[in-house]
Design a protein around this motif. Structure first.
Motif, PDB file in Angstrom:
ATOM      1  N   GLU A 160       0.846  -1.371  -0.059  1.00 55.92           N
ATOM      2  CA  GLU A 160      -0.043  -0.147  -0.311  1.00 55.92           C
ATOM      3  C   GLU A 160       0.905   1.456  -0.133  1.00 55.92           C
ATOM      4  OE1 GLU A 160      -3.360   0.501  -0.323  1.00 55.92           O
ATOM      5  OE2 GLU A 160      -3.306  -1.370  -1.059  1.00 55.92           O
ATOM      6  N   LEU A 161       1.792   1.231   0.714  1.00 57.47           N
ATOM      7  CA  LEU A 161       2.797   2.443   0.699  1.00 57.47           C
ATOM      8  C   LEU A 161       3.536   2.560  -0.693  1.00 57.47           C
ATOM      9  CD1 LEU A 161       4.547   4.559   2.014  1.00 57.47           C
ATOM     10  CD2 LEU A 161       6.179   2.955   3.023  1.00 57.47           C
ATOM     11  N   LYS A 162       3.819   1.360  -1.095  1.00 55.62           N
ATOM     12  CA  LYS A 162       4.392   1.390  -2.300  1.00 55.62           C
ATOM     13  C   LYS A 162       3.338   2.077  -3.798  1.00 55.62           C
ATOM     14  CE  LYS A 162       6.740  -2.215  -3.891  1.00 55.62           C
ATOM     15  NZ  LYS A 162       6.779  -3.604  -4.857  1.00 55.62           N
ATOM     16  N   LYS A 163       2.334   1.643  -3.439  1.00 56.36           N
ATOM     17  CA  LYS A 163       1.281   2.237  -4.441  1.00 56.36           C
ATOM     18  C   LYS A 163       1.236   3.670  -4.091  1.00 56.36           C
ATOM     19  CE  LYS A 163      -3.375   1.464  -3.750  1.00 56.36           C
ATOM     20  NZ  LYS A 163      -4.481   0.875  -4.090  1.00 56.36           N
ATOM     21  N   ARG A 164       1.101   4.232  -3.055  1.00 60.82           N
ATOM     22  CA  ARG A 164       1.009   5.554  -2.821  1.00 60.82           C
ATOM     23  C   ARG A 164       2.283   6.662  -3.303  1.00 60.82           C
ATOM     24  NH1 ARG A 164      -0.823   3.788   2.172  1.00 60.82           N
ATOM     25  NH2 ARG A 164       0.803   4.450   3.343  1.00 60.82           N
ATOM     26  N   LEU A 165       3.619   5.738  -3.066  1.00 61.75           N
ATOM     27  CA  LEU A 165       4.833   6.622  -3.489  1.00 61.75           C
ATOM     28  C   LEU A 165       4.689   6.590  -5.086  1.00 61.75           C
ATOM     29  CD1 LEU A 165       7.320   4.778  -1.143  1.00 61.75           C
ATOM     30  CD2 LEU A 165       6.230   7.154  -1.000  1.00 61.75           C
ATOM     31  N   LEU A 166       4.247   5.505  -5.980  1.00 58.72           N
ATOM     32  CA  LEU A 166       4.170   5.546  -7.187  1.00 58.72           C
ATOM     33  C   LEU A 166       3.123   6.636  -7.658  1.00 58.72           C
ATOM     34  CD1 LEU A 166       4.634   1.588  -7.917  1.00 58.72           C
ATOM     35  CD2 LEU A 166       6.317   3.409  -7.971  1.00 58.72           C
TER      36      LEU A 166
ATOM     37  N   GLY B 249       1.486   3.841   7.940  1.00 55.36           N
ATOM     38  CA  GLY B 249       2.952   3.966   7.273  1.00 55.36           C
ATOM     39  C   GLY B 249       3.608   5.307   7.781  1.00 55.36           C
ATOM     40  N   VAL B 250       4.758   5.455   7.366  1.00 52.39           N
ATOM     41  CA  VAL B 250       5.463   6.479   7.449  1.00 52.39           C
ATOM     42  C   VAL B 250       4.811   7.941   7.023  1.00 52.39           C
ATOM     43  CG1 VAL B 250       7.698   5.178   7.543  1.00 52.39           C
ATOM     44  CG2 VAL B 250       7.026   6.360   5.454  1.00 52.39           C
ATOM     45  N   ASP B 251       3.878   7.855   5.991  1.00 56.21           N
ATOM     46  CA  ASP B 251       3.448   8.963   5.694  1.00 56.21           C
ATOM     47  C   ASP B 251       2.049   9.244   6.164  1.00 56.21           C
ATOM     48  OD1 ASP B 251       2.473   6.678   4.245  1.00 56.21           O
ATOM     49  OD2 ASP B 251       2.039   7.507   2.524  1.00 56.21           O
ATOM     50  N   ALA B 252       1.740   8.515   7.095  1.00 57.01           N
ATOM     51  CA  ALA B 252       0.244   8.858   7.878  1.00 57.01           C
ATOM     52  C   ALA B 252       0.200  10.097   8.612  1.00 57.01           C
ATOM     53  CB  ALA B 252       0.357   7.678   8.932  1.00 57.01           C
ATOM     54  N   GLY B 253      -0.722  10.887   7.874  1.00 57.71           N
ATOM     55  CA  GLY B 253      -1.224  12.034   8.384  1.00 57.71           C
ATOM     56  C   GLY B 253      -0.560  13.100   7.865  1.00 57.71           C
ATOM     57  N   GLN B 254       0.224  12.737   6.845  1.00 54.35           N
ATOM     58  CA  GLN B 254       1.366  13.981   6.224  1.00 54.35           C
ATOM     59  C   GLN B 254       0.528  14.866   5.520  1.00 54.35           C
ATOM     60  OE1 GLN B 254       4.812  12.303   4.851  1.00 54.35           O
ATOM     61  NE2 GLN B 254       5.621  12.077   6.912  1.00 54.35           N
ATOM     62  N   LEU B 255       0.403  15.968   5.503  1.00 47.88           N
ATOM     63  CA  LEU B 255      -0.438  17.157   4.677  1.00 47.88           C
ATOM     64  C   LEU B 255       0.736  17.415   3.508  1.00 47.88           C
ATOM     65  CD1 LEU B 255      -1.866  19.476   7.144  1.00 47.88           C
ATOM     66  CD2 LEU B 255      -2.683  17.792   5.913  1.00 47.88           C
ATOM     67  N   GLY B 256       0.491  17.904   2.480  1.00 50.63           N
ATOM     68  CA  GLY B 256       1.045  18.212   1.105  1.00 50.63           C
ATOM     69  C   GLY B 256       1.534  17.428   0.321  1.00 50.63           C
ATOM     70  N   ARG B 257       1.381  15.807   0.496  1.00 52.60           N
ATOM     71  CA  ARG B 257       1.456  15.009  -0.432  1.00 52.60           C
ATOM     72  C   ARG B 257       0.374  14.807  -1.399  1.00 52.60           C
ATOM     73  NH1 ARG B 257       5.867  11.543   0.450  1.00 52.60           N
ATOM     74  NH2 ARG B 257       6.467  11.669   2.477  1.00 52.60           N
ATOM     75  N   ALA B 258       0.530  14.575  -2.584  1.00 42.32           N
ATOM     76  CA  ALA B 258      -0.461  14.509  -3.851  1.00 42.32           C
ATOM     77  C   ALA B 258      -1.656  13.552  -3.251  1.00 42.32           C
ATOM     78  CB  ALA B 258       0.215  13.938  -4.965  1.00 42.32           C
ATOM     79  N   THR B 259      -2.813  13.940  -3.567  1.00 47.13           N
ATOM     80  CA  THR B 259      -4.014  13.138  -3.350  1.00 47.13           C
ATOM     81  C   THR B 259      -4.671  12.733  -4.472  1.00 47.13           C
ATOM     82  OG1 THR B 259      -5.428  14.865  -2.912  1.00 47.13           O
ATOM     83  CG2 THR B 259      -4.258  14.348  -1.039  1.00 47.13           C
ATOM     84  N   ARG B 260      -5.846  11.989  -4.329  1.00 47.50           N
ATOM     85  CA  ARG B 260      -6.567  11.183  -5.693  1.00 47.50           C
ATOM     86  C   ARG B 260      -7.564  12.624  -5.990  1.00 47.50           C
ATOM     87  NH1 ARG B 260      -9.198   6.970  -3.488  1.00 47.50           N
ATOM     88  NH2 ARG B 260      -7.592   5.662  -4.434  1.00 47.50           N
ATOM     89  N   GLY B 261      -7.605  13.509  -5.249  1.00 49.14           N
ATOM     90  CA  GLY B 261      -8.668  14.675  -5.696  1.00 49.14           C
ATOM     91  C   GLY B 261      -7.636  15.759  -6.472  1.00 49.14           C
TER      92      GLY B 261
END
Length: 516
Positions: free
Chosen positions: A126-132, A200-212
């Motif tokens: 799941e983390l890999k998918k988010r990073l990609l 994951g290590v990115d939990a709750g982090q703001l500023g990362r790209a989202t589906r929206g």
């Protein structure tokens, strides 16, 4: 990017040199040993975001070279490039143009590294998918910006396997836009609506790209290519809450301040921070990566008025007057005026600048959006230490782009409510009452007016002018010349930035564009 490039070079050299000569630096890992685990995957993805805060991208020159070409802004600087870009006469040898080109291809280079190497890493899927998904999104954003600025560029989707692949040919415009669409689609399939509640290590982090954000940029790409139905479908999904709850902020200026960042109106924004917030001692202009880089924006200082910044640009008198065309429901000026432009308005507390009485001629106007006027000022110390995030895509844009798509689909009456949501925040009267039954052509002009006011000084206006074909419409071009005298020196093709001459000299497969 340079560090990764060095890794490739060292690896290639090591394979061809004597075994007695050790060329690998034990302190600098090569590509062959770098992409090993989840930590490498996360760090590699974070490096793509780092490219967004350098001078050639959102730190300064991407906003400057785009805003300067609109009819709402013009250069007023001793730095010739910033004046020439607005007059459409910037040369292909311009340093800032080369920085913009290099900064965006750095994003692409780093994204390609992630997309090529992270799939093979054994890690949480799941983390890999988010990073990609983030890598696809950021590469799509880079290509979107390049397409808008340069019209046609090479499309590079993998790291070069050998030196023979260092020089990529210019891609056809259709291929470039197909890549943009495909990248945003791939991002949308992999990104979460939010990082809240995930593990994951990115939990709750703001500023990362989202589906929206990916859906919004995909819809924008469709709109720019006049694929109206596909654009409307993407925007409707966002408005309907498919990708999370987005809404307009009650206070328009919350979109351009250092507080209330990553708010409900933001689909994607570039993260900046002052040194006392995030550290750093070396200006993040670019060049060799440095652990001591600051994470500041220079836009606030570049746009700030005389005595408080460089005052490299000024708003056009036309956009100031455009804000005055329509009174609010309580008989006042559009509140977006004084959030966008600093001007002398008797009886309004915005006639102060940085807490002081208006020190300029009463007819003078200056930029206020993305400056610290009225906010905390990081210091007039010859450093560009602004921490104001740069908003790449706002919900207001989704609403007005959706209205535009509906109008082009001959569903003009359905466009009114989406426009009115934006007008309501500005306390403007009901458009369906003041201008009922607009024709498709009349609605096009109305949307153009609404977009000019909502997005003035946001790096958007020149893109709208280009995609609407105004420069090649004699009537519209004449209007633009009355808005901004810079348009009197425009010549066909010069609406784009020229391909940097150094790139043309180095890469024999690279084609000039219409601005060269």
């Amino acid at each position: 990017m340079k560090k990764i490039f060095c890794y490739i070079s060292l690896a290639l050299l090591a394979s061809s040199c004597s075994k007695q000569l050790e060329l690998d630096n034990p302190n600098v890992p090569t590509i062959a040993v770098y992409w090993r685990n989840a930590n490498d995957a996360v760090a590699g993805t974070n490096a793509i975001y780092n490219s967004l805060i350098q001078d050639g991208t959102y730190m300064r020159m991407y906003p400057a070279l785009n805003d300067g070409r609109g009819d709402d802004f013009y250069g007023d600087s001793p730095w010739g490039d910033l004046v020439q870009v607005g007059a459409f006469i910037i040369p292909s040898t311009s340093g800032p143009v080369a920085w913009v080109w290099g900064g965006h291809f750095q994003i692409i280079w780093r994204a390609n590294q992630v997309l090529a190497n992270v799939p093979g890493i054994t890690m949480d899927e799941e983390l890999k998918k988010r990073l990609l998904g983030q890598a696809y999104f950021l590469r799509g954003l880079a290509y979107f910006n390049l397409a808008c600025m340069f019209k046609k560029v090479p499309v590079i989707t993998t790291p070069p396997a050998s030196s023979e692949e260092f020089f990529a040919p210019t891609a056809k415009e259709e291929v470039l836009w197909d890549q943009i669409v495909n990248d945003f689609k791939a991002a949308k399939e992999r990104l979460p609506n939010t990082y809240a509640g995930i593990s994951g290590v990115d939990a709750g982090q703001l500023g990362r790209a989202t589906r929206g954000g990916a859906a919004g940029m995909l819809g924008k790409a469709y709109l720019y290519r006049k694929n109206w139905q596909a654009a409307a479908d993407e925007f409707q999904a966002i408005i309907g809450g498919t990708y999370g709850a987005y809404s307009l902020m009650a206070n328009y200026r919350d979109n351009f301040k250092e507080i209330n960042e990553n708010n409900a109106e933001s689909l994607f924004e570039v993260q900046f921070g002052q040194p006392d917030q995030v550290g750093g001692t070396v200006m993040n202009y670019g060049g060799e990566p440095n652990a001591n880089w600051k994470q500041v924006s220079s836009t606030g200082r570049t746009y700030a008025m005389d005595g408080y910044g460089y005052s490299d640009f000024l708003p056009s008198r036309w956009i100031y007057n455009e804000f005055k065309k329509e009174a609010t429901t309580d008989g006042k000026s559009d509140p977006r005026l004084l959030a966008t432009i600093a001007s002398y308005e008797p009886g309004d507390n915005a006639t102060t600048v940085y807490g002081n009485a208006w020190p300029f001629a009463q007819t003078a106007i200056y930029p206020r959006k993305y400056t610290h006027d009225g906010l905390s000022w990081p210091g007039n110390d010859d450093q560009e230490n602004s921490g104001i995030n740069y908003r790449v895509l706002r919900y207001a844009d989704v609403l007005l782009m959706h209205a535009e798509a509906l109008n082009e689909l001959t569903r003009t009456s359905e466009a009114y409510p989406f426009i009115q949501q934006v007008r309501n925040r500005a306390k403007l009267p009901d458009l369906a009452t003041t201008k009922p039954g607009l024709s498709q052509g009349q609605m096009r002009d109305q949307i153009a007016h609404e977009r000019a006011l909502e997005f003035a000084i946001e790096s958007i206006r020149i893109n709208d002018i280009i995609r609407w074909g105004w420069l090649y419409d004699a009537t519209k071009l004449a209007e633009l010349k009355t808005h901004d005298n810079d348009f009197t020196t425009w010549k066909s093709g010069k609406e784009y930035l020229p391909i940097p001459q150094a790139e043309l000299d180095t890469n024999k497969y690279l084609e000039p564009n219409p601005a060269n």
